[in-house]
Scaffold this active site. Structure first.
Site, mmCIF file in Angstrom:
data_model
loop_
_atom_site.group_PDB
_atom_site.id
_atom_site.type_symbol
_atom_site.label_atom_id
_atom_site.label_comp_id
_atom_site.label_asym_id
_atom_site.label_seq_id
_atom_site.Cartn_x
_atom_site.Cartn_y
_atom_site.Cartn_z
ATOM 1 N NE ARG A 34 13.203 -7.325 -7.895
ATOM 2 C CZ ARG A 34 12.518 -8.256 -8.564
ATOM 3 N NH1 ARG A 34 13.022 -8.806 -9.662
ATOM 4 N NH2 ARG A 34 11.345 -8.648 -8.132
ATOM 5 C CG HIS A 80 8.794 -1.035 -7.797
ATOM 6 N ND1 HIS A 80 10.096 -0.959 -7.382
ATOM 7 C CD2 HIS A 80 8.409 -2.322 -7.592
ATOM 8 C CE1 HIS A 80 10.489 -2.140 -6.932
ATOM 9 N NE2 HIS A 80 9.480 -2.977 -7.053
ATOM 10 C CE1 TYR A 124 -13.199 -6.416 -1.297
ATOM 11 C CE2 TYR A 124 -11.368 -7.954 -1.346
ATOM 12 C CZ TYR A 124 -12.632 -7.594 -1.750
ATOM 13 O OH TYR A 124 -13.333 -8.385 -2.608
#
Length: 902
Positions: A34, A80, A124
């Site tokens: 990570r 992931h 968006y």
């Protein structure tokens, strides 16, 4: 019994051991999976997975954007197994130009701002791979990297990307793991590539030689790095403290005030946070000299304005700003990355060596893969060519075989072929039997032989492998390399503030008198005087002078002063004095150090001398014209330069700036006029004379030029005071060089034409006679008549007197009703015409003392508001106010400023 079996599955264990092992497992998961980047490609797993998923989706730079939600869903569902916010936040950072030196994702939509604003939701926004990221993924399908199972063993994902460029150094990385963290600053690609080439040629070179080629980090937000001790520590040991500082420009304002303008801020600092800190410090009394702070940033770049009180010491304010705000901040560099799954700290040389080893391994694996494919294809081609050489026997064997396996066995036995070769022969179409196809196969064989030899040479030589790595890196640098943004202050001290001095680039008003006196007025003062009806200049004290022309300019621009002898003088707008209202200014000849014998005939304001879209239009009194590109005047020189060649006995009459798309109208003393397209005038160099604009007979000469850019009338005035307005449409378009058409009769006592103007009814004109009488009137008082009429007498003349000059004038109270629009070009680019001021001018007469600027500004006030600076038979107009106010009186005092800080 069942209970007993369950209890048997419970193992007794010390809690210390369980917590130690569980925490170690968690820590290693965070470190490896990570928080830390891989030293080879500079990517964390989440970034690598995003790029790989986008590549699998086909989101290449030359294809359409796709919803970010699709990318996030692809990454979550296949690679992931974490939250969607972790994936989207990582992708957003790869889009931001202020976060990465070379962004990896091309975003469309709101992906946050340097103010700290968060990105819009992923439903968006849209995204695709940036061209830079394609270089990280290049050759990934050629077995260049290892692959590992994804979280559910359904798919494979790359453990590292091939990375044709040193991404870890050029884009940097930051992350916090368990017990360790990394914070690698970005660097310039060209500099890193130069250091890599030096390392490749000199593997045992000291790190100091690499540091000569990589002087330090290069942040995407620019700014300064103060001192280089921290840089040296970072490059040598992997740890260092860098002091970052904003780039600040000090601008001088009107009335002796100054402002500090922040144009670049430290890396990873929010602009809005800086504003909050400045406001907070001011409220606490720590920044008493700051009166206002404004964010004037736009698409052209960052601009944070800190306005100071009049008389404030900017040098004393800066250290407080650096101490109390993030205008100066620290970057704690830790060059920590994963090497084969193990976290290690590296210096500059170590990072470059690891990148070199990775790229050489990629080249070897790619070459081996390509060699295997080339040899396999060559093997097939050898069988096909053998079959073509024995085609009749091959056909006989196939026809005599019972089935395909029998034919394959027979071919292998007869010609010693492999299974793959015999299958290729059996799959060969009849069209391959033509001589052209056979030739193509032999050409392909030759290419394969060359390719195989090249690949084997690469695999057999580390030097060749390194050459390939360097050549590919050079290609990347050629495409993406750019100049350094961050400036390093080698000998800088943290208590010393480097500040560039500048002047605020703002609109100002330039006034020009008839005698050639100029001065500068700030735009806000001009508007205030226009609205209040105050005179713009104190011309009432000068009997032989009056305000003739007003135009706008930018303080960062230039004024070009053209002379009748064909020279041009350069005057920076900043060098025009900002005089008091009662002053008419300073002589243009004194400012330009020009020769008064070579009279200035035109002043032209331009923002940029290197504007390729502008041309300078020249007109001589003999009707000769030319156009010269403005860029030819881009090198100002003291004393001026040659602007145009002038024939003996001729002189430059007028000069104007154009965009090359206007119409030109010329008028002569004999009352002739010609109108033609500007494109008919040749574009020539500075020293050229030009071409004929109008044909002149006898001793006739040109008195005016109009660049037609609006609907207006042509005003003509003769020596005996006759004048009229004629519609432009009455003058037909013709070819350049002709005699033109009649514009105004000069017979019957009217006299020769003195001048001509393009004018509208709301404007005003000034007529000057040889005897010194000055008459001013509104254009609406002059009748509108046709070309063949001589008009109406505009002024009564004494015996032997005559009109010698016609100019457009600006009344001392002009704009009282017109407001801010009373100035020509107030809302247009300097040097260009606005709707009010067409940029045209014409003057004439025999006085020989016309003012430097023939373009006078029209007043927009009504005729009732008109006032003559030198009315015929009357004294000079004076200001009604008794006080002797000047510019400083019109400035806002500090105590009048709004209390921004509460």
């Amino acid at each position: 019994m069942a209970m007993a079996q369950k209890r048997e599955r419970i193992l007794s264990r010390l809690i210390e051991e369980e917590m130690r092992e569980a925490f170690l497992d968690y820590s290693m998961s965070v470190i490896v999976q990570r928080a830390l980047p891989d030293v080879r490609d500079g990517l964390k797993p989440v970034h690598r997975r995003i790029l790989h998923a986008m590549n699998e989706l086909g989101l290449q730079p030359d294809r359409a954007h796709k919803k970010s939600a699709s990318v996030v869903g692809e990454v979550l569902g296949k690679f992931h197994p974490h939250g969607d916010s972790a994936v989207y936040d990582a992708m957003v950072r790869m889009v931001q130009e202020f976060s990465l030196r070379y962004p990896l994702v091309d975003g469309q939509g709101n992906f946050g701002s340097i103010d700290g604003d968060s990105a819009a939701a992923y439903r968006y926004t849209e995204a695709r791979l940036a061209p830079f990221a394609v270089e990280l993924l290049s050759d990934i399908d050629l077995e260049t990297v290892d692959w590992s199972p994804n979280f559910d063993n359904r798919l494979k994902e790359p453990t590292v990307l091939p990375s044709r460029l040193p991404n870890l150094l050029v884009n940097g990385s930051s992350g916090i793991a368990v017990g360790m963290s990394t914070n690698i600053p970005p660097h310039n690609l060209r500099e890193v590539a130069a250091a890599f080439r030096h390392l490749a040629a000199n593997p045992e070179c000291p790190v100091e030689e690499l540091m000569e080629r990589v002087p330090g980090p290069d942040f995407p937000t620019g700014g300064y790095i103060v001192g280089d001790d921290g840089i040296k520590d970072m490059h040598r040991t992997g740890r260092g403290r860098l002091v970052m500082r904003a780039k600040i420009v000090k601008e001088a304002l009107r009335g002796g005030k100054e402002q500090l303008v922040v144009t670049e801020i430290p890396y990873a600092v929010s602009k809005s946070k800086i504003i909050e800190q400045i406001v907070k410090a001011s409220r606490k009394g720590q920044l008493d000299d700051v009166t206002d702070v404004r964010d004037e940033s736009d698409r052209d770049g960052l601009r944070l304005v800190i306005e100071l009180k009049r008389g404030a010491n900017a040098a004393a304010t800066l250290p407080v700003l650096f101490k109390k705000t993030y205008l100066q901040s620290t970057f704690g560099a830790i060059l920590l990355a994963l090497d084969k799954g193990e976290p290690k700290e590296f210096g500059l040389k170590g990072l470059l060596e690891k990148y070199r080893d990775h790229r050489m391994e990629v080249v070897v694996r790619r070459s081996r893969h390509q060699l295997e494919k080339a040899e396999a294809e060559r093997h097939i081609l050898e069988g096909l060519l053998l079959a073509l050489d024995h085609i009749d026997e091959v056909i006989r064997i196939i026809r005599n075989s019972k089935d395909r396996p029998e034919a394959s066995t027979a071919l292998q036995k007869r010609f010693g072929l492999s299974d793959a070769q015999s299958d290729a022969i059996l799959n060969m179409r009849l069209g391959k039997l033509t001589s052209l196809e056979a030739a193509a196969l032999r050409e392909r064989m030759a290419v394969l032989e060359e390719t195989i030899a090249k690949l084997r040479a690469i695999l057999d030589s580390e030097a060749r492998q390194l050459e390939v790595v360097l050549a590919e890196l050079d290609e990347v640098v050629e495409r993406f390399g750019d100049e350094r943004r961050t400036e390093i202050l080698r000998d800088g001290k943290e208590d010393v503030a480097p500040v560039e001095a500048a002047v605020a680039d703002e609109d100002v008003v330039i006034t020009v008198s008839h005698e050639g006196f100029v001065k500068r007025i700030p735009m806000h003062l001009y508007r205030r005087r226009v609205k209040s009806g105050k005179p713009l200049a104190g011309m009432e004290n000068y009997d032989d002078d009056w305000l003739e022309r007003v135009f706008t300019a930018r303080t960062g621009g230039w004024i070009l002063a053209f002379t009748e002898g064909g020279h041009v003088h350069f005057l920076s707008v900043l060098d025009v004095p900002e005089s008091a209202r009662a002053s008419r200014g300073q002589s243009i000849y004194a400012l330009t150090e020009g020769d008064r014998a070579d009279r200035i005939v035109s002043l032209v304001a331009v923002e940029e001398l290197e504007d390729p879209e502008k041309v300078v239009v020249f007109l001589s009194e003999g009707g000769i014209m030319k156009r010269t590109e403005l860029t030819e005047f881009s090198n100002p020189r003291a004393g001026g330069i040659i602007a145009a060649g002038v024939k003996e006995g001729d002189r430059i009459l007028d000069v104007a700036i154009s965009n090359g798309q206007a119409e030109v109208m010329l008028l002569s003393r004999a009352g002739r006029a010609i109108r033609f397209e500007e494109e008919e005038i040749s574009v020539m160099g500075r020293t050229a004379q030009g071409v004929k604009g109008i044909g002149l007979r006898g001793d006739d000469r040109v008195v005016g030029m109009i660049l037609v850019r609006r609907e207006a009338q042509v005003l003509t005035v003769t020596e005996q005071g006759w004048g009229k307005r004629t519609q432009l449409s009455e003058f037909p378009l013709q070819k350049r060089g002709g005699l033109g058409t009649l514009a105004a009769p000069t017979s019957g006592g009217a006299g020769k034409v003195v001048g001509a103007l393009e004018i509208t009814p709301v404007e005003e004109i000034t007529l000057v006679t040889a005897g010194g009488t000055v008459t001013r009137m509104g254009a609406d008082e002059i009748p509108e008549q046709g070309r063949r009429t001589r008009g109406t007498r505009l002024v009564k003349l004494a015996k032997d007197d005559r009109v010698v000059e016609l100019t457009r004038s600006l009344g001392t109270e002009a704009g009282a009703e017109g407001g801010d629009s009373a100035i020509s070009g107030a809302d247009s680019e300097p040097g260009e015409a606005s709707e009010v001021d067409p940029g045209s001018s014409a003057h004439g007469g025999e006085s020989g003392d016309a003012g430097p600027g023939e373009e006078a500004v029209p007043a927009t006030a009504s005729s009732e508001a008109k006032a003559s600076p030198k009315p015929s038979g009357s004294g000079a107009q004076v200001d009604d106010d008794d006080d002797d106010d000047d510019d400083d009186d019109d400035d806002d005092d500090d105590e009048d400023q709004p209390d921004l800080f509460g």
